[in-house]
Scaffold this motif. Structure first.
Motif, PDB file in Angstrom:
ATOM      1  N   UNK A 231       0.833  -1.206   0.000  1.00  0.00           N
ATOM      2  CA  UNK A 231       0.000   0.000   0.000  1.00  0.00           C
ATOM      3  C   UNK A 231       0.867   1.256   0.000  1.00  0.00           C
ATOM      4  N   UNK A 232       1.888   1.255   0.824  1.00  0.00           N
ATOM      5  CA  UNK A 232       2.776   2.420   0.905  1.00  0.00           C
ATOM      6  C   UNK A 232       3.554   2.589  -0.405  1.00  0.00           C
ATOM      7  N   UNK A 233       4.002   1.485  -0.976  1.00  0.00           N
ATOM      8  CA  UNK A 233       4.710   1.570  -2.258  1.00  0.00           C
ATOM      9  C   UNK A 233       3.788   2.091  -3.366  1.00  0.00           C
ATOM     10  N   UNK A 234       2.528   1.656  -3.340  1.00  0.00           N
ATOM     11  CA  UNK A 234       1.567   2.152  -4.332  1.00  0.00           C
ATOM     12  C   UNK A 234       1.346   3.649  -4.156  1.00  0.00           C
ATOM     13  N   UNK A 235       1.232   4.089  -2.889  1.00  0.00           N
ATOM     14  CA  UNK A 235       1.063   5.516  -2.612  1.00  0.00           C
ATOM     15  C   UNK A 235       2.269   6.313  -3.113  1.00  0.00           C
ATOM     16  N   UNK A 236       3.457   5.775  -2.874  1.00  0.00           N
ATOM     17  CA  UNK A 236       4.687   6.441  -3.303  1.00  0.00           C
ATOM     18  C   UNK A 236       4.721   6.591  -4.823  1.00  0.00           C
ATOM     19  N   UNK A 237       4.348   5.524  -5.535  1.00  0.00           N
ATOM     20  CA  UNK A 237       4.379   5.563  -6.999  1.00  0.00           C
ATOM     21  C   UNK A 237       3.346   6.552  -7.537  1.00  0.00           C
ATOM     22  N   UNK A 238       2.131   6.513  -6.987  1.00  0.00           N
ATOM     23  CA  UNK A 238       1.067   7.397  -7.469  1.00  0.00           C
ATOM     24  C   UNK A 238       1.385   8.869  -7.203  1.00  0.00           C
ATOM     25  N   UNK A 239       1.974   9.147  -6.058  1.00  0.00           N
ATOM     26  CA  UNK A 239       2.378  10.530  -5.773  1.00  0.00           C
ATOM     27  C   UNK A 239       3.460  10.991  -6.745  1.00  0.00           C
ATOM     28  N   UNK A 240       4.351  10.064  -7.099  1.00  0.00           N
ATOM     29  CA  UNK A 240       5.408  10.399  -8.057  1.00  0.00           C
ATOM     30  C   UNK A 240       4.838  10.696  -9.444  1.00  0.00           C
ATOM     31  N   UNK A 241       3.658  10.139  -9.729  1.00  0.00           N
ATOM     32  CA  UNK A 241       3.006  10.405 -11.011  1.00  0.00           C
ATOM     33  C   UNK A 241       2.195  11.698 -10.993  1.00  0.00           C
ATOM     34  N   UNK A 343       2.171  -7.659  -4.623  1.00  0.00           N
ATOM     35  CA  UNK A 343       2.711  -6.898  -5.745  1.00  0.00           C
ATOM     36  C   UNK A 343       2.098  -5.507  -5.726  1.00  0.00           C
ATOM     37  N   UNK A 344       2.928  -4.473  -5.692  1.00  0.00           N
ATOM     38  CA  UNK A 344       2.358  -3.132  -5.615  1.00  0.00           C
ATOM     39  C   UNK A 344       1.982  -2.524  -6.966  1.00  0.00           C
ATOM     40  N   UNK A 345       2.624  -2.868  -8.107  1.00  0.00           N
ATOM     41  CA  UNK A 345       2.223  -2.219  -9.363  1.00  0.00           C
ATOM     42  C   UNK A 345       0.758  -2.469  -9.744  1.00  0.00           C
ATOM     43  N   UNK A 346       0.237  -3.711  -9.658  1.00  0.00           N
ATOM     44  CA  UNK A 346      -1.196  -3.886  -9.976  1.00  0.00           C
ATOM     45  C   UNK A 346      -2.100  -3.154  -8.985  1.00  0.00           C
ATOM     46  N   UNK A 347      -1.689  -3.093  -7.736  1.00  0.00           N
ATOM     47  CA  UNK A 347      -2.458  -2.364  -6.725  1.00  0.00           C
ATOM     48  C   UNK A 347      -2.517  -0.882  -7.078  1.00  0.00           C
ATOM     49  N   UNK A 348      -1.367  -0.334  -7.421  1.00  0.00           N
ATOM     50  CA  UNK A 348      -1.318   1.082  -7.806  1.00  0.00           C
ATOM     51  C   UNK A 348      -2.163   1.333  -9.044  1.00  0.00           C
ATOM     52  N   UNK A 349      -2.138   0.391  -9.994  1.00  0.00           N
ATOM     53  CA  UNK A 349      -2.916   0.560 -11.217  1.00  0.00           C
ATOM     54  C   UNK A 349      -4.414   0.566 -10.963  1.00  0.00           C
ATOM     55  N   UNK A 350      -4.878  -0.308 -10.070  1.00  0.00           N
ATOM     56  CA  UNK A 350      -6.311  -0.354  -9.760  1.00  0.00           C
ATOM     57  C   UNK A 350      -6.752   0.927  -9.052  1.00  0.00           C
ATOM     58  N   UNK A 351      -5.923   1.384  -8.109  1.00  0.00           N
ATOM     59  CA  UNK A 351      -6.246   2.640  -7.420  1.00  0.00           C
ATOM     60  C   UNK A 351      -6.255   3.797  -8.415  1.00  0.00           C
ATOM     61  N   UNK A 352      -5.289   3.790  -9.345  1.00  0.00           N
ATOM     62  CA  UNK A 352      -5.199   4.856 -10.341  1.00  0.00           C
ATOM     63  C   UNK A 352      -6.466   4.916 -11.196  1.00  0.00           C
TER      64      UNK A 352
END
Length: 419
Positions: A231-241, A343-352
């Motif tokens: 979750x934290x990694x997904x948040x980090x990636x999304x904020x970076x975007x 896996x954080x990339x699919x999690x980040x993608x769904x949230x996105x």
């Protein structure tokens, strides 16, 4: 020492004039209060004497304030000291001998394993064991977990196959796994999905349209097995975007858990602006009302996660992992998304996807509420559980007990399991 409250309650005689006694045993007062209070109230209303057994915590006082009789149980959830474990079993035997219950209902794994053994030693005739999730030893691939799993298999077999015992599972995946491993049988098993959700308490609060800073919420124990790191990694990636969403984390520290996350780590994440840690929250519905998306990236071991059915009841789209329990609540693309665990990339993608479409969030939220009201209503769960007691002959049919319009619990003895 037996600690009880002084409150008195009026009970109604059953049809045969006997007030049966039901003992409910769990590893925390928190669990009994937050997950089983509707069952306790319904049992008392129908005429049963209700006795609660758990270690002390602040929720015991809430249970006592409701008028319930409570007995202290010395139980260290993560202990592997054989002397402490034997003492816990001995303590349960004494409680059962003194109380002489008509039926004992065990919740959480250690209570199921030790409680069934103690109940048989004490001559308790009727035992119900609730498998509310298989937990750490079944989902963790570590050598330690494998050793514990091997050592506890005989206890599982005894607890799930004892005479005059029924086992309630929250999802069919857990049942199939234990059948495949030779630990459970369909004949003794009943499927009652979840502990239920109160749709009056968790009222509709749809995600906001076109909000500049949508709120994403993960509410769980602060342990790695709940997917907090992903979750934290997904948040980090999304904020970076460039996304301006707020990522919130609600839950208590869980020291002693093999995957516990330290307070220092949480403070570091907050300092880096990745997440806001809210700590333990009593009135989670108030926090959830402000959320636009609710996430649970669990690694597995769930029964049916209560936070997901509560979120859906409030009209929130949900993102969870494709593991037993979570997949019972989420229909992919309908009321949320399922992603691979760990896996954080699919999690980040769904949230996105949800961050980019506020109308989709609202549409999924409305469908999700309708789904959980139909499938996970707490009144249905309570009535089905009491029906199990009655079918075992542990409770007489109460004059005030009405379940005519409730579907019966799902008996899985005739199901074809993929084992």
């Amino acid at each position: 020492m037996l600690l009880t409250n002084q409150a008195t309650t009026t009970v109604f005689e059953s049809a045969k004039g006997k007030n049966e006694k039901v003992l409910l045993v769990a590893n925390t007062g928190w669990y009994l209060y937050n997950f089983r209070l509707p069952l306790l109230l319904a049992l008392r209303e129908r005429g049963a004497q209700v006795v609660l057994v758990s270690p002390w915590d602040k929720y015991v006082e809430k249970l006592q304030a409701e008028g319930f009789w409570w007995i202290d149980l010395d139980l260290v959830r993560r202990s592997t000291n054989p002397f402490l474990e034997l003492y816990t079993i001995f303590r349960l035997v004494l409680i059962y001998l003194v109380e002489k219950p008509d039926i004992v209902h065990h919740f959480t794994i250690k209570c199921v394993l030790y409680g069934t053994f103690a109940a048989k030693l004490a001559g308790v005739k009727n035992v119900v064991n609730a498998i509310t999730g298989l937990g750490y030893i079944f989902i963790n691939p570590s050598l330690k977990a494998k050793i514990i799993r091997l050592l506890t298999k005989p206890l599982y077999y005894f607890a799930l196959n004892a005479k005059r015992c029924k086992v309630i599972f929250q999802n069919l995946d857990d049942l199939a796994l234990l059948v495949r491993q030779g630990l459970a049988t369909p004949e003794k098993s009943i499927l009652i999905r979840s502990s239920g959700v109160d749709s009056e308490r968790f009222r509709l609060s749809l995600p906001k349209l076109n909000v500049e800073e949508p709120i994403v919420l993960l509410a769980s124990r602060i342990v790695g097995d709940k997917g907090v790191y992903e979750y934290v990694e997904a948040a980090k990636w999304l904020k970076a975007q460039g996304y301006t969403a707020q990522f919130k984390l609600a839950g208590a520290l869980y020291p002693g858990n093999p995957t516990a996350i330290s307070e220092e780590t949480l403070v570091s994440w907050e300092s880096d602006g990745l997440v806001e840690w809210l700590g333990h929250v009593d009135n989670i519905e108030e926090v959830m009302a402000e959320a636009d998306i609710v996430v649970l990236p669990s690694h597995g071991g769930e029964g049916v996660p209560k936070i997901l059915i509560e979120a859906a009841a409030m009209g929130k789209p949900i993102v969870a992992t494709d593991v037993p329990g979570c997949r019972d609540v989420v229909e992919v693309g309908v009321n949320g998304f399922l992603v691979p665990p760990k896996e954080f990339p699919p999690l980040a993608g769904a949230i996105e996807t949800l961050l980019n479409d506020s109308k989709l969030r609202q549409k999924m939220g409305l469908i999700g509420r309708e789904k959980v009201i139909q499938e996970f209503d707490v009144k249905d769960v309570v009535n089905k559980t009491i029906d199990v007691y009655e079918q075992m002959g542990a409770l007489n049919t109460a004059i005030s007990h009405t379940t005519q319009n409730i579907l019966p619990e799902r008996d899985v003895s005739s199901l074809e399991l993929k084992v």
